[in-house]
Enzyme design. Structure first.
Site, PDB file in Angstrom:
ATOM      1  N   CYS A   1      12.354 -13.004   0.127  1.00 27.97           N
ATOM      2  CA  CYS A   1      12.211 -14.346  -0.427  1.00 27.97           C
ATOM      3  C   CYS A   1      10.837 -14.905  -0.084  1.00 27.97           C
ATOM      4  CB  CYS A   1      13.280 -15.262   0.159  1.00 27.97           C
ATOM      5  SG  CYS A   1      14.968 -14.736  -0.196  1.00 27.97           S
TER       6      CYS A   1
ATOM      7  N   ARG B   1      13.973 -17.337  -4.262  1.00 30.00           N
ATOM      8  CA  ARG B   1      15.071 -16.520  -3.734  1.00 30.00           C
ATOM      9  C   ARG B   1      15.167 -15.132  -4.352  1.00 30.00           C
ATOM     10  NH1 ARG B   1      21.467 -16.854  -4.125  1.00 30.00           N
ATOM     11  NH2 ARG B   1      21.889 -15.653  -2.257  1.00 30.00           N
ATOM     12  N   LEU B   2      15.333 -14.158  -3.475  1.00 27.13           N
ATOM     13  CA  LEU B   2      15.762 -12.824  -3.859  1.00 27.13           C
ATOM     14  C   LEU B   2      17.216 -12.746  -3.416  1.00 27.13           C
ATOM     15  CD1 LEU B   2      15.175  -9.983  -4.921  1.00 27.13           C
ATOM     16  CD2 LEU B   2      14.641  -9.337  -2.575  1.00 27.13           C
ATOM     17  N   ALA B   3      18.140 -12.741  -4.351  1.00 30.52           N
ATOM     18  CA  ALA B   3      19.572 -12.837  -4.055  1.00 30.52           C
ATOM     19  C   ALA B   3      20.123 -11.486  -3.632  1.00 30.52           C
ATOM     20  CB  ALA B   3      20.315 -13.363  -5.270  1.00 30.52           C
ATOM     21  N   ILE B   4      20.418 -11.349  -2.331  1.00 29.73           N
ATOM     22  CA  ILE B   4      21.012 -10.115  -1.824  1.00 29.73           C
ATOM     23  C   ILE B   4      22.377 -10.432  -1.216  1.00 29.73           C
ATOM     24  CG2 ILE B   4      20.790  -8.260  -0.129  1.00 29.73           C
ATOM     25  CD1 ILE B   4      17.786  -8.335  -0.619  1.00 29.73           C
TER      26      ILE B   4
ATOM     27  N   ASN C   1      13.691 -16.884   4.856  1.00 32.78           N
ATOM     28  CA  ASN C   1      13.402 -15.571   4.310  1.00 32.78           C
ATOM     29  C   ASN C   1      13.973 -14.579   5.302  1.00 32.78           C
ATOM     30  OD1 ASN C   1      12.291 -13.260   3.167  1.00 32.78           O
ATOM     31  ND2 ASN C   1      10.392 -13.493   4.291  1.00 32.78           N
ATOM     32  N   GLY C   2      14.859 -13.715   4.859  1.00 35.11           N
ATOM     33  CA  GLY C   2      15.353 -12.691   5.769  1.00 35.11           C
ATOM     34  C   GLY C   2      16.852 -12.535   5.754  1.00 35.11           C
ATOM     35  N   GLU C   3      17.338 -11.953   6.819  1.00 38.18           N
ATOM     36  CA  GLU C   3      18.765 -11.689   6.960  1.00 38.18           C
ATOM     37  C   GLU C   3      19.168 -11.856   8.416  1.00 38.18           C
ATOM     38  OE1 GLU C   3      22.028  -8.115   6.131  1.00 38.18           O
ATOM     39  OE2 GLU C   3      19.955  -7.870   5.477  1.00 38.18           O
TER      40      GLU C   3
ATOM     41  N   ASP D   1      24.353 -15.579   4.700  1.00 37.04           N
ATOM     42  CA  ASP D   1      24.213 -15.282   6.117  1.00 37.04           C
ATOM     43  C   ASP D   1      23.285 -16.284   6.809  1.00 37.04           C
ATOM     44  OD1 ASP D   1      22.322 -13.859   4.371  1.00 37.04           O
ATOM     45  OD2 ASP D   1      21.409 -13.174   6.224  1.00 37.04           O
TER      46      ASP D   1
END
Length: 167
Positions: A17, A65-68, A90-92, A113
């Site tokens: 993201c 957003r990059l939707a993961i 940005n991240g997980e 998350d």
């Protein structure tokens, strides 16, 4: 090669993201807001799935957003229950389920998350950052006193660049 839940097969190191925070800006005009949106759009290649912005007085948090994780309801910025704490990430967060279990009195609005960050801040203050396991960079804004936290994972997997300017 793994299978990634995105629209195209790109290795995770090349996908993430894009976040932008502009805090304490002197000019709160529509022209300044438009400029911040333009700057956020420059990060679109990092998060092509959705974009969002939150503004509070002279503070702006924007997200590409990059939707993961939770592609249907994890749009950002993310909030606590009364929307006084705002976070763009940005991240997980790998241990989000374990952390969420410690926050039984909180109501989560998404399956993201990263939503756990706003709620952890409410419970533990800025010390919560040490509880996070993952790869991340984020900016959290507490609108109650206009304080903020900018943080990234200890290794620096997710970049976080900061700058200061007259405008």
């Amino acid at each position: 090669r793994g299978v990634w839940p995105t629209r195209r097969e790109v290795p995770p190191a090349a996908t993430m993201c894009g976040i932008l925070a502009v805090l304490g800006v002197g000019d709160v005009s529509l022209a300044k807001r438009s400029r911040i949106i333009e700057l956020s759009r420059r990060l679109r290649h990092r998060g092509p799935d959705w974009s969002g912005i939150h503004s509070f007085e002279d503070c702006y948090l924007a997200h590409q957003r990059l939707a993961i994780v939770d592609p249907t309801s994890g749009d950002q910025p993310l909030y606590n229950e009364d929307k006084t704490v705002v976070v763009t990430v940005n991240g997980e967060i790998y241990n989000h389920e374990e952390l969420k279990a410690k926050l039984k009195s909180h109501q989560f609005q998404t399956g993201s998350d990263c939503e756990v960050i706003a709620h952890l801040y409410e419970e533990y203050g800025e010390e919560f950052v040490d509880m996070l396991d993952g790869m991340f960079s984020f900016v959290l804004l507490d609108t109650r006193d206009k304080s903020f936290i900018a943080a990234r994972d200890a290794i620096g997997i997710c970049p976080l660049y900061m700058g200061w300017g007259l405008d």
